[in-house]
Design an enzyme around this catalytic site. Structure first.
Site, PDB file in Angstrom:
ATOM      1  N   GLU A  56     -11.610  -1.654   1.315  1.00 49.46           N
ATOM      2  CA  GLU A  56     -10.209  -1.227   1.492  1.00 49.46           C
ATOM      3  C   GLU A  56     -10.072  -0.170   1.138  1.00 49.46           C
ATOM      4  O   GLU A  56      -9.941   0.556  -0.070  1.00 49.46           O
ATOM      5  CB  GLU A  56      -9.455  -1.960   1.217  1.00 49.46           C
ATOM      6  CG  GLU A  56      -9.614  -3.689   1.731  1.00 49.46           C
ATOM      7  CD  GLU A  56      -8.555  -4.272   1.727  1.00 49.46           C
ATOM      8  OE1 GLU A  56      -7.852  -5.054   2.405  1.00 49.46           O
ATOM      9  OE2 GLU A  56      -8.270  -4.809   0.440  1.00 49.46           O
TER      10      GLU A  56
ATOM     11  N   ASP B 218       0.661  -1.190  -0.244  1.00 49.91           N
ATOM     12  CA  ASP B 218       0.085  -0.546   0.245  1.00 49.91           C
ATOM     13  C   ASP B 218       1.152   1.129  -0.033  1.00 49.91           C
ATOM     14  O   ASP B 218       1.869   1.608   0.551  1.00 49.91           O
ATOM     15  CB  ASP B 218      -0.890   0.130   1.341  1.00 49.91           C
ATOM     16  CG  ASP B 218      -1.935  -0.947   1.346  1.00 49.91           C
ATOM     17  OD1 ASP B 218      -1.734  -1.878   0.606  1.00 49.91           O
ATOM     18  OD2 ASP B 218      -3.065  -0.601   2.242  1.00 49.91           O
TER      19      ASP B 218
HETATM   20  C1  FRU Z   1      -4.778  -3.230   0.840  1.00 56.49           C
HETATM   21  C2  FRU Z   1      -5.016  -3.941   2.742  1.00 56.49           C
HETATM   22  C3  FRU Z   1      -5.463  -2.841   3.555  1.00 56.49           C
HETATM   23  C4  FRU Z   1      -4.699  -2.851   5.060  1.00 56.49           C
HETATM   24  C5  FRU Z   1      -3.226  -2.982   4.174  1.00 56.49           C
HETATM   25  C6  FRU Z   1      -2.489  -5.034   5.245  1.00 56.49           C
HETATM   26  O1  FRU Z   1      -3.754  -3.827   0.726  1.00 56.49           O
HETATM   27  O2  FRU Z   1      -5.233  -4.587   2.872  1.00 56.49           O
HETATM   28  O3  FRU Z   1      -6.534  -3.417   3.878  1.00 56.49           O
HETATM   29  O4  FRU Z   1      -4.333  -2.134   5.668  1.00 56.49           O
HETATM   30  O5  FRU Z   1      -3.753  -4.522   3.130  1.00 56.49           O
HETATM   31  O6  FRU Z   1      -1.367  -5.141   4.519  1.00 56.49           O
END
Ligand code: FRU
Length: 424
Positions: free
Chosen positions: A294, A53
């Site tokens: 997300e 992310d």
């Molecule tokens: C998206 C995600 C987010 C979370 C993170 C965990 O790729 O699933 O929702 O904060 O990655 O690694």
């Protein structure tokens, strides 16, 4: 609930629904909503770490911001373990896929900087070990607050629990690079309440994370989006007429889709600094459709609210499906009603020939969409894959009314600033 929200001058909302009928319109491989193929010979930003992310530094209005000419991104990051016996297979070879799949458990917030909006230089960890109260530092948003370089990093402190938190620090620049100072005191903001947003006690697979604070362009107040699930015991949700929508004969059976209960949450700040928050009912729910919405975020354009959120194939309910990618909804006012972009909600999905090539798309107000490379097939059958853990090529997109169109592709990890702040 009503009295509370009215106290802040906010109209309580009825969540908009992403229905099963909407999702039936999702078409993978429509070229206008499909990310161009990512080649398996992609460059890797840094061979010591996986990144996923990506969170560009921005202001409260959503503008991606550089400081003294330096672009800054934050990333969820985890060490790669090519020599750790734990990640060697029977033949003694590095099992990178297993290492990659385990990354969430050791995710930490790192930062990177660049003069060109790409070719990111490694900055390091934002918080020292021991500062964050839990094992995992999950996604959020770094906000540049002022020309003194103050930054509020909102993120999710996970395991134990899942708490939306913030930590304040400062970005400091020199001719040679950027550093982050401070980020020493993490302030818990809120957790799921079990009334609007599902708790861990209600569902061990609950999601509550990914804060995205913003100033509403119309009322000027400070709000925050986040990912949630609709409150209630796992399995107790009803997929009724409203959640199903207007489906053709033969599409009434919802199977076990009551287990899919994603929502986009919203909270309003009671103070100007964003230290005190009140959760409001979700903006959007996907009960019976999908279990994860997300990293929700907005683009404010043409007087409209463009709400984007990422989701997966594997989180769809029985009888509906779609690619991993970013989905979107549009409304004329903050509290909706929201309608799915492109009819279905799908805005930018992976091609079906490379279903895991990218993820965690973030749509910026200039129409550029950044994401990370997950895994790309290296043979025809798709059985051999190269793991990414690095920035994907940026995609250019046009947003017009209720439609979006892919129009360009740029370099890997290209995140140009929309404005520059000269620090005092
Ligand atoms: C998206 C995600 C987010 C979370 C993170 C965990 O790729 O699933 O929702 O904060 O990655 O690694």
């Amino acid at each position: 609930m009503k009295a509370n929200t009215e106290k802040f001058g906010v109209t309580p909302n009825q969540p908009s629904l992403w229905t099963r009928a909407d999702a039936l319109k999702v078409r993978a491989d429509d070229p206008t909503t499909t990310q161009p193929l990512v080649s398996a010979d992609f460059p890797v930003l840094n061979n010591d770490v996986f990144i996923w992310d990506t969170m560009p530094l921005r202001d409260l209005d959503g503008n991606v911001t550089s400081v003294d000419g330096w672009s800054v991104i934050f990333t969820l990051t985890a060490d790669r373990h090519p020599n750790d016996p734990q990640y060697l297979d029977e033949d003694g070879n590095y099992d990178i896929l297993r290492d990659w799949n385990d990354r969430h458990g050791r995710a930490k917030m790192y930062y990177w900087f660049s003069r060109t909006g790409k070719n990111w230089e490694f900055g390091g960890r934002v918080m020292a070990e021991g500062v964050s109260p839990t094992a995992r530092e999950w996604a959020g948003t770094p906000i540049l607050l002022n020309d003194r370089g103050e930054v509020d990093l909102y993120y999710t402190a996970v395991t134990p629990g899942a708490t939306i938190v913030k930590v304040r620090g400062r970005v400091v620049t020199t001719e040679h690079g950027v550093s982050m100072v401070g980020f020493e005191k993490v302030k818990p903001l809120f957790e799921a309440d079990g009334k609007m947003y599902q708790t861990e006690a209600q569902n061990a697979f609950w999601g509550f994370r990914d804060p995205w604070p913003f100033r509403d362009p119309n009322d000027g107040k400070l709000y925050m989006l986040f990912e949630g699930n609709v409150a209630g015991e796992r399995g107790s949700h009803k997929v009724g007429e409203a959640e199903i929508g207007d489906v053709p004969p033969g599409y009434e059976d919802v199977g076990n889709s009551r287990y899919q209960t994603a929502c986009v949450g919203i909270a309003v700040a009671r103070d100007a600094d964003g230290d005190d928050w009140e959760m409001l009912p979700p903006l959007l729910t996907a009960v019976g459709v999908n279990d994860q919405t997300e990293r929700p975020h907005f683009v404010f354009q043409d007087g409209k609210y463009y709400l984007f959120t990422i989701s997966h194939t594997f989180t769809y309910g029985d009888g509906v499906t779609g690619p991993d990618g970013v989905y979107g909804f549009v409304a004329d006012s903050l509290f909706g009603p929201y309608v799915p972009l492109n009819g279905s909600g799908l805005v930018l999905g992976n091609p079906s020939s490379q279903p895991f090539q990218t993820y965690s798309h973030y749509v910026m107000p200039n129409g550029l969409v950044t994401s990370f490379i997950d895994s790309v097939p290296t043979d025809e059958t798709g059985t051999q894959n190269r793991v990414g853990g690095t920035e994907a090529p940026t995609v250019g997109m046009k947003i017009k009314g209720q439609q979006t169109f892919v129009v360009a592709e740029y370099d890997y990890g290209y995140i140009p600033p929309m404005l520059d702040v000269t620090l005092k």
